[in-house]
Motif scaffolding. Structure first.
Motif, PDB file in Angstrom:
ATOM      1  N   SER A 123       0.845  -1.209   0.000  1.00  0.00           N
ATOM      2  CA  SER A 123       0.000   0.000   0.000  1.00  0.00           C
ATOM      3  C   SER A 123       0.871   1.245   0.000  1.00  0.00           C
ATOM      4  CB  SER A 123      -0.902   0.020   1.231  1.00  0.00           C
ATOM      5  OG  SER A 123      -1.706  -1.122   1.245  1.00  0.00           O
ATOM      6  N   ASP A 153      -6.259  -1.065  -4.254  1.00  0.00           N
ATOM      7  CA  ASP A 153      -5.646  -1.790  -3.151  1.00  0.00           C
ATOM      8  C   ASP A 153      -6.637  -2.810  -2.639  1.00  0.00           C
ATOM      9  OD1 ASP A 153      -3.916  -2.557  -1.237  1.00  0.00           O
ATOM     10  OD2 ASP A 153      -3.656  -0.575  -0.321  1.00  0.00           O
ATOM     11  N   GLU A 154      -6.368  -4.058  -2.960  1.00  0.00           N
ATOM     12  CA  GLU A 154      -7.199  -5.153  -2.455  1.00  0.00           C
ATOM     13  C   GLU A 154      -8.669  -5.002  -2.789  1.00  0.00           C
ATOM     14  OE1 GLU A 154      -6.395  -6.244   1.486  1.00  0.00           O
ATOM     15  OE2 GLU A 154      -4.334  -5.574   1.422  1.00  0.00           O
TER      16      GLU A 154
HETATM   17 MG   LIG Z   1      -1.990  -2.746   2.282  1.00  0.00          MG
END
Ligand SMILES: [Mg+2]
Ligand SMILES: Nc1ncnc2c1ncn2[C@@H]1O[C@H](COP(=O)(O)OP(=O)(O)OP(=O)(O)O)[C@@H](O)[C@H]1O
Length: 872
Positions: free
Chosen positions: A633, A705-706
């Motif tokens: 991240s 992110d994810e």
């Molecule tokens: Mg992360």
């Protein structure tokens, strides 16, 4: 009826004061009415109940003519600013009702009128306004398929508009609203989907209040404010929107507002667009933990010395440039400062003396400035020649030369302020003490009279002593009786006839004589005249400044930009930044880039730099895998922040870089709940992804992110993959995608332009070491349990999780085997769930077991498994 009234002792009529209150209140249903009574502002009825609760002040009652007392609460007039600030921040509107005639002249009840209405979008009090932050009012108006929004910050005079057409008009207008984050929004006329718009605003700008405004239909303010560039505005909707906004502002502030004199168009195509989500996720101006400035990009870059600079920095941060030559212009200016430490220091020293010119001008304009503001203004104007001189000597070209040309010297105003205003004037403007000796002849004469009183009194005292023969006689002054002659009790018999007794004390008597009274009148009237004359002179100076408002504003704006450029240079110097090259061949290349915020927050570790390459061909999408806590991240935000910094014209933390400006940065980072607005985590996530897929272009930068994390593994993974495919094939935007769905790694071989990268770790025995290096290739391990252990999960839980992981891995292999049995899986470990253990497990009714029973059962099962599996 009359008899009835008499019997119960009840009167039906309110007192005249309450009637007056109710008449005013009737006109101001939407506001809290601050009603001036002597030295207090009082609130009554429901307003009092609300305010006492919000301000935490005592609720009392006041007899108002009826049997029941009227709820009341009040604040002293001199402390009202603080209370108003508190209410404004909570989103209330306030009407200030003043006594508009001198109580001495009043026949019956003193006349009172609402002299201004304060709302979050039209407030001018420095108790509410934040230095580094614009406070905007926004106005929306729609005509067919056109939606127009205008913004005004009346504290600085900035006024802008933006118009969008067609189906996406709401989103486009909202983008601007989220960027400028107004404190108040008014809507004029009907606006399609107004409900939806307000919901969305409430979600993302919880501090902002919104409402409808019934504008009149004729134009009365537009031309007055924008006479110079009025002709450029032929469009009816734009004019109508801005006009309605001005009307609203005038209705509230009730002043000329000459500080609003320039209208600019917001050109969507000239700036990178950052929506509310990106601004929040990238922590540009507020951090996610407490909404403060610490840990934000703004905090890292902010070395500004002036309020104008602080506000400008924020504006630049929220609207990075697209135009290469404009960006280069800023870079060049930063370069000049970076090379020359002396210039930097000298400018800093001078800028520190410059006060919030824009807001002082607004206060001067509406009449709320005091002589201390004039002193700050003077101190600011005094350093302008130094600043201009430095720029002339060191910056003979480019943007800095241009800024220097916009900085005026305002010599005649400076001369007036230097000659007219004392060094340390009082806070109030009605009590004199502001104007220097020598500035006005008449004032000096009055001062002479007022000041020579001591001498006169001494002479008078002596004369009267001689005449009366009373040696102990004294002449004195007090506020109640004015000047008097005091004679001790012992000498009273000597007092001549023409003494008039005024007051008896324990040991003395006090007298007056006509001559002393005459003298007193002269002095008192001189003092009063001084106050009046000073007030008059102060206003004259104010008028002179008002006439130069446009030019001083121009100076203020140039100073703001200059301050930001200098701030960039100081940040670059302190943090070791380099000047990024710019390109327009669709490439983002960064060598040894660092996260500008994280690198400053790390205490024991040093920040590990990483490279980045994104282009429009073979590497436009990076799928980033790697353990939890590895730095995925951080890395992705780092890339976004460096691109953004570069487009602001700032230097960046890297060793080398070449950056192609992007039109938008989209982010979808982590999970964030929006329960208050009734949206679940996953709904919010999908909304954000939907926005990205709708508006991203091939010139955008997307950070995912994810994605898909908020739902079941297979749903999530499927969505993630579909999103990747869509972006890759349809949008072709530069994308960074971090995921724990290791299955996505295979996309590298299936889709053009996708490359796998991972964050490297080193296994050392049972431990892993985070290397923080981004390396080519994917990884298929998350080490989540390891991170859980680091976080301090109980040992039992960690061990259990490890066991389960083994089981799940086993299951996965089994499933894989079932779908397509590859040869090398023939030796897969036998499942633990076999034989009688498995049967016993299936028979268990877990829901009805106590933990102790479960543990016992588990123990037995383990024993059995040992015998069955043959292990110890
Ligand atoms: Mg992360
Ligand atoms: N390049 C770096 N150099 C030094 N420390 C770093 C670096 N990158 C990240 N870190 C540190 O590692 C921490 C975790 O990073 P980050 O949150 O980016 O991990 P992640 O891979 O996204 O983890 P998760 O998969 O759990 O979301 C950061 O808070 C920071 O302290």
């Amino acid at each position: 009826m009359a008899a009835e009234r008499k019997r119960t002792g009840m009167t039906t009529a309110y007192t005249p004061m309450v009637q007056q209150y109710l008449e005013v209140k009737n006109q101001h249903q939407d506001e809290l009415l601050f009603f001036r009574l002597g030295d207090f502002y009082e609130l009554f009825f429901q307003d009092a109940i609300t305010a006492s609760k919000e301000l935490n002040i005592t609720l009392t009652g006041r007899a108002g003519g009826l049997e029941d007392k009227i709820p009341m609460c009040g604040v002293p007039y001199h402390a009202v600013d603080g209370y108003i600030a508190k209410l404004i921040r909570k989103g209330y509107r306030i009407a200030i009702c003043e006594q508009v005639e001198d109580p001495k002249d009043a026949v019956g009840i003193v006349k009172r009128e609402v002299i201004k209405i304060i709302t979050p979008g039209t407030v001018l009090s420095s108790a509410v306004l934040e230095d580094g932050h614009n406070q905007y009012l926004a106005c929306l108006r729609e005509e067919g398929e056109d939606l127009c929004v205008s913004f005004a910050d009346i504290s600085t005079g900035e006024c802008q508009w933006y118009m969008a057409h067609g189906n996406s008009r709401r989103e486009f207008v909202l983008d601007q609203i989220f960027r400028l984050q107004p404190a108040e929004i008014i809507a004029v006329g009907a606006i399609e989907d107004w409900e939806k718009i307000t919901t969305s605003i409430m979600q993302k700008l919880p501090q902002c209040i919104s409402g409808k405004f019934a504008a009149s239909d004729h134009e009365s303010y537009f031309t007055k404010h924008f006479a110079s560039n009025c002709d450029a505005y032929k469009n009816d909707l734009v004019r109508g929107t801005v006009e309605a906004m001005l009307e609203y502002v005038h209705e509230n502030v009730k002043a000329d507002l000459a500080q609003i004199n320039k209208l600019t168009a917001i050109a969507r195509d000239s700036f990178m667009i950052l929506d509310a989500t990106a601004i929040r996720n990238l922590e540009l101006v507020r951090n996610m933990s407490d909404g403060g400035k610490k840990g934000t990009l703004l905090a890292v870059l902010d070395y500004t010395n002036t309020a104008m600079g602080a506000r400008r920095l924020r504006q630049w941060l929220e609207a990075p440039l697209l135009d290469l030559s404009k960006i280069k212009g800023r870079q060049e200016a930063v370069g000049v400062f970076l090379e020359n430490l002396n210039l930097r220091d000298a400018l800093t020293e001078n800028l520190k003396n410059i006060t919030d010119l824009e807001r002082i001008l607004s206060r001067i304009e509406v009449g709320s400035a005091n002589a201390r503001d004039m002193v700050s203004l003077r101190a600011s104007l005094q350093v302008l020649p130094n600043i201009k001189g430095l720029l002339r000597d060191f910056c003979p070209q480019g943007l800095l030369k241009n800024l220097s040309q916009h900085i005026g010297l305002h010599e005649s105003i400076l001369a007036t302020l230097e000659a007219g205003i004392v060094d340390e004037p009082p806070f109030t403007i009605r009590e004199g003490g502001m104007i220097r000796t020598g500035y006005d002849l008449e004032l000096d004469e009055l001062h002479d009279i007022a000041q020579n009183n001591k001498e006169w009194m001494q002479k008078f005292e002596q004369r009267i002593k001689d005449q009366s023969g009373i040696k102990t006689l004294k002449v004195g002054f007090n506020k109640v009786f004015g000047y008097y002659i005091e004679v001790s009790k012992g000498s009273v018999s000597l007092v001549p006839d023409y003494f008039i007794r005024k007051q008896t004390l324990v040991n003395a008597e006090r007298y007056i004589v006509p001559e002393l009274k005459e003298f007193e009148n002269k002095i008192l009237s001189a003092k009063e005249k001084i106050q009046q004359l000073e007030y008059y002179l102060f206003n004259k100076i104010r008028q002179e400044i008002r006439s130069a408002i446009v030019e001083i504003q121009e100076t203020a704006r140039a100073i703001g930009s200059l301050d930001v450029l200098l701030s960039f240079a100081v940040a670059a110097f302190k943090n070791n930044y380099i000047c990024p090259e710019l390109n327009n061949n669709q490439e983002i290349f960064i060598k040894d880039g660092r996260h500008p915020v994280v690198e400053k927050l790390l205490e024991r570790e040093i920040f590990v730099p990483n490279d980045t390459l994104l282009n429009s061909s073979e590497q436009r999408m990076i799928i980033l895998t790697g353990p939890n806590m590895a730095g995925k991240s951080t890395y992705m935000r780092q890339v976004a922040l460096l691109v953004l910094m570069a487009q602001m014209g700032s230097y960046i933390p890297a060793r080398q870089a070449s950056i192609c400006p992007v039109d938008r940065i989209f982010t979808r980072v982590g999970a964030s709940d929006d329960l208050a607005t009734g949206q679940s985590t996953f709904m919010v996530e999908m909304n954000e992804v939907a926005q990205i897929l709708k508006y991203a272009t091939k010139h955008s930068l997307i950070i995912l992110d994810e994605v898909g994390r908020g739902t079941s593994t297979y749903d999530g993974m499927s969505i993630a993959r579909a999103v990747v495919e869509f972006i890759n094939e349809k949008i072709k935007a530069k994308t960074l995608f971090a995921t724990h769905y290791h299955e996505l790694i295979e996309l590298e071989s299936l889709l053009e332009g996708v490359k796998n990268y991972s964050v490297a770790v080193k296994e050392r025995g049972n431990d892993i070491v985070f290397l923080r290096r981004i390396v080519p290739g994917g990884t298929d391990r998350s080490y989540g349990i390891h991170v859980a252990q680091l976080a301090g999960l109980p040992k039992k839980v960690v061990e259990r999780a490890e066991d389960l992981l083994l089981e799940y891995d086993g299951e996965k292999i089994m499933t894989a085997t079932a779908i397509a049995p590859p040869d090398n899986f023939a030796t897969a470990e036998p499942s633990l769930f076999s034989g009688s253990v498995s049967k016993r497990l299936l028979d268990m009714d877990i829901m009805t077991m106590t933990p102790l029973e479960a543990l016992n059962e588990l123990y037995k099962l383990q024993e059995e498994a040992r015998t069955e599996g043959g292990s110890k």
